[in-house]
Motif scaffolding. Structure first.
Motif, short mmCIF file in Angstrom:
data_model
loop_
_atom_site.label_atom_id
_atom_site.label_comp_id
_atom_site.label_asym_id
_atom_site.label_seq_id
_atom_site.Cartn_x
_atom_site.Cartn_y
_atom_site.Cartn_z
N ASP A 1 2.78 -1.95 -11.11
CA ASP A 1 2.91 -1.92 -12.57
C ASP A 1 1.70 -2.57 -13.24
N MET A 2 0.57 -2.59 -12.57
CA MET A 2 -0.62 -3.25 -13.10
C MET A 2 -1.68 -2.25 -13.57
N ASN A 3 -1.33 -0.98 -13.55
CA ASN A 3 -2.25 0.08 -13.97
C ASN A 3 -3.54 0.10 -13.13
N HIS A 4 -3.37 -0.22 -11.83
CA HIS A 4 -4.51 -0.22 -10.94
C HIS A 4 -4.86 1.20 -10.49
N GLU A 5 -6.16 1.48 -10.43
CA GLU A 5 -6.59 2.81 -10.00
C GLU A 5 -6.54 2.96 -8.47
N TYR A 6 -6.88 1.89 -7.77
CA TYR A 6 -7.00 1.97 -6.32
C TYR A 6 -5.69 1.55 -5.66
N MET A 7 -5.22 2.37 -4.70
CA MET A 7 -4.04 2.02 -3.91
C MET A 7 -4.28 2.41 -2.46
N SER A 8 -3.68 1.63 -1.55
CA SER A 8 -3.92 1.83 -0.13
C SER A 8 -2.67 1.53 0.67
N TRP A 9 -2.61 2.11 1.87
CA TRP A 9 -1.58 1.80 2.85
C TRP A 9 -2.25 1.28 4.12
N TYR A 10 -1.71 0.17 4.63
CA TYR A 10 -2.19 -0.42 5.87
C TYR A 10 -1.01 -0.61 6.81
N PRO B 1 3.56 6.96 -2.38
CA PRO B 1 4.47 6.97 -1.23
C PRO B 1 3.77 7.37 0.06
N LEU B 2 4.24 6.82 1.16
CA LEU B 2 3.72 7.14 2.50
C LEU B 2 4.81 7.85 3.28
N ARG B 3 4.51 9.05 3.76
CA ARG B 3 5.51 9.84 4.49
C ARG B 3 5.20 9.87 5.97
N LEU B 4 6.21 9.54 6.77
CA LEU B 4 6.12 9.70 8.21
C LEU B 4 6.74 11.05 8.54
N LEU B 5 5.98 11.93 9.14
CA LEU B 5 6.42 13.31 9.32
C LEU B 5 7.42 13.45 10.45
N SER B 6 7.13 12.83 11.60
CA SER B 6 8.00 12.87 12.77
C SER B 6 7.78 11.56 13.51
N ALA B 7 8.66 10.60 13.27
CA ALA B 7 8.44 9.24 13.73
C ALA B 7 8.28 9.15 15.25
N ALA B 8 7.35 8.30 15.68
CA ALA B 8 7.12 8.04 17.10
C ALA B 8 7.16 6.53 17.33
N PRO B 9 7.52 6.10 18.54
CA PRO B 9 7.55 4.65 18.81
C PRO B 9 6.23 3.96 18.51
N SER B 10 5.10 4.67 18.63
CA SER B 10 3.78 4.08 18.32
C SER B 10 3.63 3.74 16.84
N GLN B 11 4.53 4.23 16.01
CA GLN B 11 4.48 3.92 14.59
C GLN B 11 5.32 2.70 14.23
N THR B 12 5.90 2.06 15.23
CA THR B 12 6.56 0.77 15.02
C THR B 12 5.51 -0.23 14.58
N SER B 13 5.70 -0.80 13.39
CA SER B 13 4.66 -1.66 12.81
C SER B 13 5.19 -2.27 11.52
N VAL B 14 4.35 -3.12 10.92
CA VAL B 14 4.62 -3.61 9.57
C VAL B 14 3.64 -2.88 8.65
N TYR B 15 4.16 -2.28 7.61
CA TYR B 15 3.35 -1.48 6.69
C TYR B 15 3.19 -2.21 5.37
N PHE B 16 1.94 -2.27 4.90
CA PHE B 16 1.65 -2.90 3.63
C PHE B 16 1.00 -1.91 2.69
N CYS B 17 1.46 -1.94 1.45
CA CYS B 17 0.84 -1.19 0.37
C CYS B 17 0.05 -2.18 -0.48
N ALA B 18 -1.07 -1.74 -1.04
CA ALA B 18 -1.89 -2.63 -1.85
C ALA B 18 -2.50 -1.85 -3.01
N SER B 19 -2.83 -2.57 -4.08
CA SER B 19 -3.48 -1.93 -5.21
C SER B 19 -4.56 -2.84 -5.77
#
Lengths: 112, 118
Positions: free
Chosen positions: A26-35, A75-93
């Motif tokens: 809600d900060m009107n930031h232009e840049y956004m990322s997923w890690y 939003p980040l979409r996982l198409l077909s989840a795999a065990p290798s995608q077990t992780s902590v996901y961070f969004c940033a702006s």
């Protein structure tokens, strides 16, 4: 001022399932990322966006899709989840320039 | 190919002393560097940054030094406090040199666990 909001905070998926991790700012930031953060690997960039309608791949994009239809949501979409995608996901702006990124509190995802 | 490296997985210091966290990079296109602090179960928090046109930037107890010729940066915390105990990440971006869209790409190091003992 909520900053960067990620939902859900925790999620367990079965292999092959799909899901969407939500991120809103809600900060009107232009840049956004997923890690994603994995032990000993630091944070690795999955996808990023420099404005509504503009996205690009990061270091580890395979298995993930993104879209940026509004400034606020990424939003980040996982198409077909795999065990290798077990992780902590961070969004940033960020507003860019000399300003650092503001991170959300993370989503802990387990794929079984 | 690890473009940003933090070679010390952990650092332990006494309260009141100086903490020095180090970071090396290999990509000469990087022109903006940042340090983040992370507590368990929380997202990283931005601490301090430095542009490649500078060699030093201070903010209170935190000072970042950049040595471009050595492709090395360091974060100094003086004096260290127990509340500084956390994981510290350095990050880099090629925002200015590589064009506007590249600013969105931050490359992080693996992190250094800092423990400050009372």
């Amino acid at each position: 001022n909520a900053g960067v909001t990620q939902t859900p905070k925790f999620q367990v998926l079965k292999t092959g399932q799909s899901m969407t991790l939500q991120c809103a700012q809600d900060m009107n930031h232009e840049y956004m990322s997923w890690y994603r953060q994995d032990p000993g690997m630091g944070l690795r960039l999955i996808h990023y966006s420099v404005g509504a309608g503009i996205t690009d791949q990061g270091e580890v994009p395979n298995g993930y899709n993104v879209s940026r239809s509004t400034t606020e949501d990424f939003p980040l979409r996982l198409l077909s989840a795999a065990p290798s995608q077990t992780s902590v996901y961070f969004c940033a702006s960020s507003r860019g320039g000399s300003y650092g990124y503001t991170f959300g509190s993370g989503t802990r995802l387990t794929v079984v | 190919d690890q473009q940003v490296k933090q070679n010390s997985p952990s650092l332990s210091v006494q309260e009141g002393r100086i903490s020095i966290l180090n970071c090396d990079y290999t990509n000469s296109m990087f022109d903006y560097f940042l340090w983040y602090k992370k507590y368990p179960a929380e997202g990283p928090t931005f601490l301090i940054s430095i542009s490649s046109i500078k060699d030093k930037n201070e903010d209170g107890r935190f000072t970042v030094f950049l040595n471009k010729s050595a492709k090395h940066l360091s974060l100094h915390i003086v004096p260290s406090q127990p509340g500084d105990s956390a994981v510290y990440f350095c990050a880099a971006s090629a925002g200015t040199n590589a064009g506007g869209t590249s600013y969105g790409k931050l490359t992080f190091g693996q992190g250094t666990i800092l423990t400050v003992h009372p």
